[in-house]
Design an enzyme around this catalytic site. Structure first.
Site, PDB file in Angstrom:
ATOM      1  CG  ASP A 181      -1.997  -0.976   1.248  1.00 45.16           C
ATOM      2  OD1 ASP A 181      -2.283  -1.555   0.189  1.00 45.16           O
ATOM      3  OD2 ASP A 181      -2.585  -1.189   2.331  1.00 45.16           O
TER       4      ASP A 181
ATOM      5  CE1 TYR B  51      -7.849   2.606   3.831  1.00 42.10           C
ATOM      6  CE2 TYR B  51      -6.491   4.572   3.802  1.00 42.10           C
ATOM      7  CZ  TYR B  51      -7.148   3.581   4.501  1.00 42.10           C
ATOM      8  OH  TYR B  51      -7.093   3.575   5.858  1.00 42.10           O
TER       9      TYR B  51
END
Ligand SMILES: [Zn+2]
Length: 240
Positions: A143, A237
């Site tokens: 991420d 996100y």
């Protein structure tokens, strides 16, 4: 602790002079950057006076950075010095951090970078001491870093060596963090806060992967999955 980063003055180190007087320019940004240093303390990334945060002054060829040897518990905006992109102090009563040359080199050569952090946080520095990249074995690494956290070259303080090593390692790399060999972590970001987040995350994953290593060999994540995780985290996100 790296003596070159803690405000002491080894003989070969160029000591940056402070500006002659305090003019109070860019006070709001200096207050913001002073406050961000508190996050280094609360996340246990720094010891004594080591470590620093800097941020580019929007619309100016300037940045602000912690004064050399200033203690965290007394740090206010007056402990933050305004510098030009050659690392010369232009406002403030404190000589800027001994890492100012490295920050200035990065700002000159990476126009997309607006914030930087440097620490000797324990687990990151432990990987740096062994000059081994942290392998991408956690989804949180995919991420935030989009792959392994790379190792930069060994470089002595006092000229552009550290800055050059940071830029050469991170240019074209997804990772906003580099572990400079035998030294510690340098992070970059679109803001100083983003660079602080990268420094916190870098220490966190360096610790977890180290612990995993004690238990056996961590399982790598396939590159296609790293790419998918990175794409989602960077673009989807969070709150929109
Ligand atoms: Zn250092």
């Amino acid at each position: 602790m790296c003596s070159a980063c803690d405000g002491s003055t080894p003989t070969r180190l160029t000591v940056r002079a402070a500006a002659a007087s305090e003019q109070g320019t860019h006070r709001e940004l200096r207050e913001h950057v002073a406050a961000l240093h508190g996050l280094l303390v609360t996340n246990a990334l720094v010891t004594w006076t080591a470590g620093n945060v800097s941020e580019r002054v929007p619309g100016n060829d300037l940045f602000v950075i912690k004064g050399s040897g200033v203690e965290y518990d007394t740090l206010t905006w007056e402990g933050i010095t305004v510098c030009d992109l050659d690392g010369n102090a232009v406002d403030g009563v404190r000589a800027p951090s001994s890492d100012t040359d490295a920050h200035a080199y990065v700002y000159r050569n990476m126009p997309e970078v607006n914030g930087q952090v440097h620490t000797h946080s324990t687990y990151a520095a432990a990987w740096a001491a062994r000059a081994e990249p942290v392998p991408c074995v956690l989804t949180a690494m995919a991420d935030e870093f989009g792959g392994p956290i790379p190792i930069g070259p060994f470089a002595l303080i006092g000229d552009d060596s550290i800055g050059r090593g940071i830029v050469e390692t991170l240019a074209g790399h997804r990772s906003p963090a580099v572990f400079m060999q035998n030294h510690g972590v340098f992070t970059i970001g679109k803001s100083a806060k983003a660079a602080v987040k990268a420094a916190v995350m870098a220490e966190d994953v360096a610790r977890t992967v180290h612990i995993s290593r004690q238990l056996g060999e961590p399982v790598p994540i396939p590159q296609a999955d790293i790419d998918a995780l990175y794409e989602r985290y960077q673009n989807v996100y969070g709150q929109k």
